[in-house]
Design a protein around this motif. Sequence first.
Motif, mmCIF file in Angstrom:
data_model
loop_
_atom_site.group_PDB
_atom_site.id
_atom_site.type_symbol
_atom_site.label_atom_id
_atom_site.label_comp_id
_atom_site.label_asym_id
_atom_site.label_seq_id
_atom_site.Cartn_x
_atom_site.Cartn_y
_atom_site.Cartn_z
ATOM 1 N N GLY A 5 25.820 16.694 -12.506
ATOM 2 C CA GLY A 5 25.674 15.242 -12.438
ATOM 3 C C GLY A 5 26.374 14.581 -11.278
ATOM 4 N N CYS A 6 26.884 15.364 -10.308
ATOM 5 C CA CYS A 6 27.505 14.782 -9.103
ATOM 6 C C CYS A 6 26.374 14.464 -8.118
ATOM 7 N N GLU A 7 25.794 13.300 -8.254
ATOM 8 C CA GLU A 7 24.539 12.963 -7.585
ATOM 9 C C GLU A 7 24.636 12.931 -6.066
ATOM 10 N N TYR A 8 25.824 12.655 -5.518
ATOM 11 C CA TYR A 8 25.959 12.538 -4.065
ATOM 12 C C TYR A 8 26.662 13.745 -3.440
ATOM 13 N N LYS A 63 36.569 8.808 -9.132
ATOM 14 C CA LYS A 63 36.069 8.282 -7.867
ATOM 15 C C LYS A 63 36.384 9.199 -6.689
ATOM 16 N N GLY A 87 33.989 11.901 -14.149
ATOM 17 C CA GLY A 87 33.676 10.496 -13.908
ATOM 18 C C GLY A 87 34.649 9.764 -13.012
ATOM 19 N N CYS A 131 22.492 17.877 -9.276
ATOM 20 C CA CYS A 131 23.138 17.467 -8.015
ATOM 21 C C CYS A 131 21.999 17.267 -7.012
ATOM 22 N N ASN A 183 29.887 14.429 -13.280
ATOM 23 C CA ASN A 183 29.560 12.996 -13.149
ATOM 24 C C ASN A 183 30.503 12.242 -12.218
ATOM 25 N N CYS A 184 31.083 12.937 -11.239
ATOM 26 C CA CYS A 184 31.865 12.255 -10.199
ATOM 27 C C CYS A 184 30.875 11.778 -9.138
ATOM 28 N N LYS A 185 30.425 10.555 -9.279
ATOM 29 C CA LYS A 185 29.323 10.035 -8.465
ATOM 30 C C LYS A 185 29.686 9.905 -6.988
ATOM 31 N N ASN A 186 30.964 9.787 -6.653
ATOM 32 C CA ASN A 186 31.379 9.614 -5.253
ATOM 33 C C ASN A 186 31.676 10.934 -4.548
#
Length: 359
Positions: free
Chosen positions: A242-245, A198, A196, A266, A219-222
């Motif tokens: 869960g690293c969407e980007y 940045k 989680g 992902c 879940n590291c979204k950045n």
Amino acid sequence: MRLSYVSHQNVVVINYIFIFFFLLINYMKSKKTDLRNKNKSKKKYKKKNNKSKRKKPSILLGGSQTSMGKSARKQKKILPYIFNESVQRYKSEIDKLKALYNEDDIHKIIQYRETDYLTFLIDGSEWLSGFISHIKITDNLNIQTKQFEGFTILSEITIGPNVILPKGCFKNSKINKINFINRRSEITFDEECFMGCKINVLEIPAHVNLTLLDRCFANCKNLVNVNLGNSLSVLGNECFSGCEYLRNVTLHENLNELPEYLFRDCKRLEEIKVDFSKMKRIGTFCFSGCRALKIPKLKLDNVTVGDYAFYGCGLERVEIKNIETIPKGLFKSCWDLTTVKIYDNTVNIEFEAFSSCIN
């Protein structure tokens, strides 16, 4: 006939009376609004005169007095503020740092940006022009489980040789950059260590022998790019789930195992550099939900594959060799899949292995 004529006249009179009162009420309302607008204009005029008489607000930064910039004054609900230990929001974080570093090191850690003002939202939620905090992690520090969880004052860390970061060490913190000292070393990131965070780019140098345990960067979204170098020893389950980007991944060329849920969901993962023909095991749901992942030709040869490993991926051509059983849901919802080549030694295709492959 006479009675009806009289009643009709009464109705007409009542209508005229109603119209009169209606117009009167509207007239009174318009007068009130005019008065309000006049009062507002008077107040604005007074405020402008007062502002012109006031001095430019100023604060002390590093012992020198400086004025606040125009952008700061335009912001609403902004409080001029100088960082100190009395701030309730950051007091606990400073106390944790003091437990690891001495007083001199604390002042080195907190590095102010070169700005003409320092502003802080009244609700304490965000720095407008704050500071960049950077710490160095060495093997002699006694770092505990979840030591820096949720930290907001740290943005960058440098990791020394032979460091072991415990479980949840920087979980949900604002760390956005990880540096490594240029020395050959063995480093371990325990479970959920940077979950989680940045972080934008993760690049492991060749001289670092790295161990990544379960959900380390989940879940590291950045997170956009990952390069795990050539010295990765262990890769845990759900490490990047869960690293969407996340878009580009380069794995160790000699890596022969991909664990469970490694890149699950992902959604924007487009490219992964790895030789699938050398793989010995691909875990359950390893690439499930990687809709943007385009692998023109996937070769699976003598490999153990878990259920739903490529569920919902952008595969186009698949070649399966020396695999007796195609597991459950392996290529389910692979909408771009057009060609599948299966050799004779495959004897069993389990439930939903090719379900919803519409092409």
